[in-house]
Design a protein around this motif. Structure first.
Motif, PDB file in Angstrom:
ATOM      1  N   MET A  32      -8.111  -6.769  -5.791  1.00  0.00           N
ATOM      2  CA  MET A  32      -7.174  -5.946  -6.559  1.00  0.00           C
ATOM      3  C   MET A  32      -6.623  -4.830  -5.693  1.00  0.00           C
ATOM      4  O   MET A  32      -7.321  -4.309  -4.821  1.00  0.00           O
ATOM      5  CB  MET A  32      -7.861  -5.289  -7.770  1.00  0.00           C
ATOM      6  CG  MET A  32      -8.185  -6.217  -8.896  1.00  0.00           C
ATOM      7  SD  MET A  32      -8.474  -5.287 -10.441  1.00  0.00           S
ATOM      8  CE  MET A  32      -9.943  -4.364 -10.045  1.00  0.00           C
ATOM      9  N   VAL A  33      -5.357  -4.484  -5.950  1.00  0.00           N
ATOM     10  CA  VAL A  33      -4.765  -3.271  -5.385  1.00  0.00           C
ATOM     11  C   VAL A  33      -4.166  -2.484  -6.544  1.00  0.00           C
ATOM     12  O   VAL A  33      -3.373  -3.017  -7.321  1.00  0.00           O
ATOM     13  CB  VAL A  33      -3.666  -3.585  -4.339  1.00  0.00           C
ATOM     14  CG1 VAL A  33      -3.065  -2.283  -3.805  1.00  0.00           C
ATOM     15  CG2 VAL A  33      -4.233  -4.413  -3.195  1.00  0.00           C
ATOM     16  N   LEU A  34      -4.578  -1.223  -6.679  1.00  0.00           N
ATOM     17  CA  LEU A  34      -4.095  -0.361  -7.749  1.00  0.00           C
ATOM     18  C   LEU A  34      -3.262   0.757  -7.146  1.00  0.00           C
ATOM     19  O   LEU A  34      -3.761   1.518  -6.304  1.00  0.00           O
ATOM     20  CB  LEU A  34      -5.262   0.249  -8.537  1.00  0.00           C
ATOM     21  CG  LEU A  34      -6.200  -0.745  -9.244  1.00  0.00           C
ATOM     22  CD1 LEU A  34      -7.357  -1.148  -8.321  1.00  0.00           C
ATOM     23  CD2 LEU A  34      -6.790  -0.120 -10.509  1.00  0.00           C
ATOM     24  N   ARG A  35      -2.008   0.837  -7.518  1.00  0.00           N
ATOM     25  CA  ARG A  35      -1.093   1.873  -7.007  1.00  0.00           C
ATOM     26  C   ARG A  35      -0.956   2.977  -8.053  1.00  0.00           C
ATOM     27  O   ARG A  35      -0.604   2.731  -9.201  1.00  0.00           O
ATOM     28  CB  ARG A  35       0.271   1.237  -6.711  1.00  0.00           C
ATOM     29  CG  ARG A  35       1.474   2.173  -6.598  1.00  0.00           C
ATOM     30  CD  ARG A  35       1.472   3.019  -5.335  1.00  0.00           C
ATOM     31  NE  ARG A  35       1.292   2.264  -4.126  1.00  0.00           N
ATOM     32  CZ  ARG A  35       2.285   1.648  -3.455  1.00  0.00           C
ATOM     33  NH1 ARG A  35       3.528   1.714  -3.902  1.00  0.00           N
ATOM     34  NH2 ARG A  35       2.039   1.001  -2.346  1.00  0.00           N
ATOM     35  N   ARG A  69      -8.343  12.572  -7.453  1.00  0.00           N
ATOM     36  CA  ARG A  69      -8.948  13.799  -6.909  1.00  0.00           C
ATOM     37  C   ARG A  69      -8.714  13.927  -5.397  1.00  0.00           C
ATOM     38  O   ARG A  69      -8.492  15.012  -4.879  1.00  0.00           O
ATOM     39  CB  ARG A  69     -10.445  13.776  -7.208  1.00  0.00           C
ATOM     40  CG  ARG A  69     -11.171  15.086  -7.058  1.00  0.00           C
ATOM     41  CD  ARG A  69     -12.551  15.050  -7.713  1.00  0.00           C
ATOM     42  NE  ARG A  69     -13.126  13.736  -7.870  1.00  0.00           N
ATOM     43  CZ  ARG A  69     -13.810  13.100  -6.919  1.00  0.00           C
ATOM     44  NH1 ARG A  69     -13.962  13.656  -5.723  1.00  0.00           N
ATOM     45  NH2 ARG A  69     -14.323  11.898  -7.145  1.00  0.00           N
ATOM     46  N   MET A  70      -8.727  12.801  -4.690  1.00  0.00           N
ATOM     47  CA  MET A  70      -8.588  12.814  -3.227  1.00  0.00           C
ATOM     48  C   MET A  70      -7.128  12.770  -2.778  1.00  0.00           C
ATOM     49  O   MET A  70      -6.851  12.765  -1.584  1.00  0.00           O
ATOM     50  CB  MET A  70      -9.364  11.628  -2.634  1.00  0.00           C
ATOM     51  CG  MET A  70     -10.862  11.681  -2.873  1.00  0.00           C
ATOM     52  SD  MET A  70     -11.711  10.116  -2.511  1.00  0.00           S
ATOM     53  CE  MET A  70     -11.597  10.070  -0.721  1.00  0.00           C
ATOM     54  N   GLY A  71      -6.205  12.715  -3.742  1.00  0.00           N
ATOM     55  CA  GLY A  71      -4.787  12.647  -3.366  1.00  0.00           C
ATOM     56  C   GLY A  71      -4.392  11.295  -2.815  1.00  0.00           C
ATOM     57  O   GLY A  71      -3.502  11.186  -1.970  1.00  0.00           O
ATOM     58  N   GLY A  72      -5.052  10.237  -3.301  1.00  0.00           N
ATOM     59  CA  GLY A  72      -4.765   8.889  -2.814  1.00  0.00           C
ATOM     60  C   GLY A  72      -3.543   8.284  -3.481  1.00  0.00           C
ATOM     61  O   GLY A  72      -3.068   8.762  -4.514  1.00  0.00           O
ATOM     62  N   SER A  73      -3.048   7.212  -2.885  1.00  0.00           N
ATOM     63  CA  SER A  73      -1.895   6.511  -3.451  1.00  0.00           C
ATOM     64  C   SER A  73      -2.261   5.107  -3.914  1.00  0.00           C
ATOM     65  O   SER A  73      -1.622   4.565  -4.809  1.00  0.00           O
ATOM     66  CB  SER A  73      -0.755   6.422  -2.430  1.00  0.00           C
ATOM     67  OG  SER A  73      -1.173   5.699  -1.278  1.00  0.00           O
ATOM     68  N   ARG A 109      -6.170   4.567  -0.030  1.00  0.00           N
ATOM     69  CA  ARG A 109      -5.145   4.964   0.948  1.00  0.00           C
ATOM     70  C   ARG A 109      -4.777   6.415   0.683  1.00  0.00           C
ATOM     71  O   ARG A 109      -4.328   6.758  -0.411  1.00  0.00           O
ATOM     72  CB  ARG A 109      -3.914   4.076   0.847  1.00  0.00           C
ATOM     73  CG  ARG A 109      -2.879   4.360   1.955  1.00  0.00           C
ATOM     74  CD  ARG A 109      -1.645   3.466   1.828  1.00  0.00           C
ATOM     75  NE  ARG A 109      -1.924   2.062   2.084  1.00  0.00           N
ATOM     76  CZ  ARG A 109      -2.000   1.521   3.293  1.00  0.00           C
ATOM     77  NH1 ARG A 109      -1.833   2.269   4.380  1.00  0.00           N
ATOM     78  NH2 ARG A 109      -2.234   0.231   3.432  1.00  0.00           N
ATOM     79  N   ILE A 110      -4.955   7.254   1.697  1.00  0.00           N
ATOM     80  CA  ILE A 110      -4.644   8.684   1.591  1.00  0.00           C
ATOM     81  C   ILE A 110      -3.709   9.058   2.732  1.00  0.00           C
ATOM     82  O   ILE A 110      -4.054   8.896   3.905  1.00  0.00           O
ATOM     83  CB  ILE A 110      -5.919   9.550   1.664  1.00  0.00           C
ATOM     84  CG1 ILE A 110      -6.920   9.119   0.580  1.00  0.00           C
ATOM     85  CG2 ILE A 110      -5.583  11.035   1.503  1.00  0.00           C
ATOM     86  CD1 ILE A 110      -8.290   9.755   0.726  1.00  0.00           C
ATOM     87  N   GLY A 111      -2.513   9.532   2.386  1.00  0.00           N
ATOM     88  CA  GLY A 111      -1.548   9.920   3.417  1.00  0.00           C
ATOM     89  C   GLY A 111      -1.203   8.794   4.362  1.00  0.00           C
ATOM     90  O   GLY A 111      -0.932   9.017   5.538  1.00  0.00           O
TER      91      GLY A 111
END
Length: 378
Positions: free
Chosen positions: A97-100, A15-19, A32-34
């Protein structure tokens, strides 16, 4: 409880346009956003939270791998919204954790801004095409777009070898088989060797991570296949040197000859936050292996590759610094971003000051950038 939490986090990211989503003990979840990190306004996570979140999405075999080796990677689908690539690892004894987020739609070459000659190169019958750049620079998205273009426009048998599979491709004009390292095949190099018996036209290697895989990829290109691969290198010249230097000294002359005849192009990229706000844009360095560049590789004169790219703009080639400057001129990225990503920041700064002396951002960068780059910016 954890399942509901993870679903809410995944939904918030989309929803927030995150990566990416970062889950670590001692902080709330971070998205992470932009290119920038933003903490969510939720509770600070403790050890039990991160373990519960991990267990809610991590397959049993990956949980076992985490116990044994301290890290594991996998991918999973979140409904119809997209897929996530997940890295789970231990730090200070805790689970992180890191989720891409892997978008569900393929982007066109125009949307990504890929150089024009790439469409023609994707239709070549054989050769090695490398996409390079640091982690998180969009290599996977670029390669997925190339594979999708081939899939939509020509009839080929495409085999991909990935760890894990990120973008899922349907059969279109081409037939496509996607093999996951650790699930369908033990290693990249083994998958490459086996693929030559599977009547492939196009082979994608997720990562040329060791000497054996590099040898197999070059050999596959040499025997009449179009091979795509990635490396964590910066710049086209650096990529060629990295491959040659990976081999023992007594093999390097032969590898130079093989590369000079089989390498068809290198695309090196980095992602830059847009000046206007949300989103990022890719800056590229692009090299097509012409007869002139082929000769430089064969004769061990790779130090002249950059100047040859510079003088071959009419063929669609460009250096990273030139593309960064074009993005700056178009007001897509800030001067600080240009100087941060430029290969020659001192030359770039002089150029900006000469042509855009009234850029208000110039007043803010002096002392900080001077310390970062070791430059005299006064």
């Amino acid at each position: 409880m954890a399942t509901i939490q993870i679903d809410r986090l995944l939904d918030a990211c989309i929803r927030m346009g995150g990566s990416d989503i970062h889950i670590v003990v001692g902080r709330p979840p971070v998205i992470r956003i932009g290119g920038s990190l933003k903490s969510l306004e939720t509770k600070v996570l403790d050890a039990d939270d991160t373990v519960a979140l991990m267990k809610s999405i991590t397959p049993e075999k990956n949980q076992q791998e985490l116990q044994e080796g301290g890290t594991t990677d996998f991918g999973f689908a979140f409904g119809d919204y997209g897929r996530f690539r997940v890295a789970v690892f231990r730090q200070k004894g805790f689970v992180s954790m890191v989720l891409r987020l892997i978008p569900s739609k393929f982007l066109s070459f125009d949307t990504i801004g890929l150089p024009k000659p790439i469409a023609g190169l994707c239709r070549r019958p054989r050769g090695l095409f490398l996409v390079t750049g640091p982690t998180g620079s969009g290599k996977t998205t670029t390669l997925a777009s190339m594979i999708n273009y081939i899939n939509e426009t020509v009839d080929r048998h495409i085999i991909t070898v990935e760890e894990p599979i990120e973008y899922y491709h349907d059969h279109k004009r081409s037939v496509i088989n996607q093999r996951e390292v650790g699930l369908d095949v033990p290693t990249f190099s083994e998958a490459l060797r086996r693929s030559l018996r599977q009547d492939p036209d196009v082979i994608l290697v997720g990562e040329l991570r060791d000497l054996e895989t590099m040898e197999a990829a070059i050999s596959a290109a040499e025997t009449g296949h179009l091979v795509f691969g990635t490396l964590h290198t910066t710049g086209c010249q650096g990529t060629v040197n990295r491959i040659i230097d990976a081999f023992p000294a007594n093999q390097q002359e032969m590898i130079r000859i093989q590369l000079s005849t089989n390498l068809i192009a290198v695309l090196s990229q980095t992602l830059c936050p847009l000046k206007a706000g949300k989103g990022r844009v890719a800056a590229y360095e692009f090299m097509i292996v012409t007869s002139a560049i082929s000769n430089l590789i064969r004769e061990n004169k790779t130090y002249r590759i950059e100047s040859t790219i510079q003088t071959s703009r009419n063929l669609g080639m460009r250096l990273l610094d030139d593309h960064l400057y074009e993005l700056y001129q178009a007001q897509k990225i800030s001067v600080l971003e240009v100087l941060d990503k430029a290969r020659n920041p001192a030359d770039m700064l002089a150029k900006v000051k000469s042509e855009f002396p009234n850029d208000p951002d110039l007043a803010d960068i002096g002392p900080v950038l001077g310390e970062m780059q070791g430059l005299d910016l006064e």
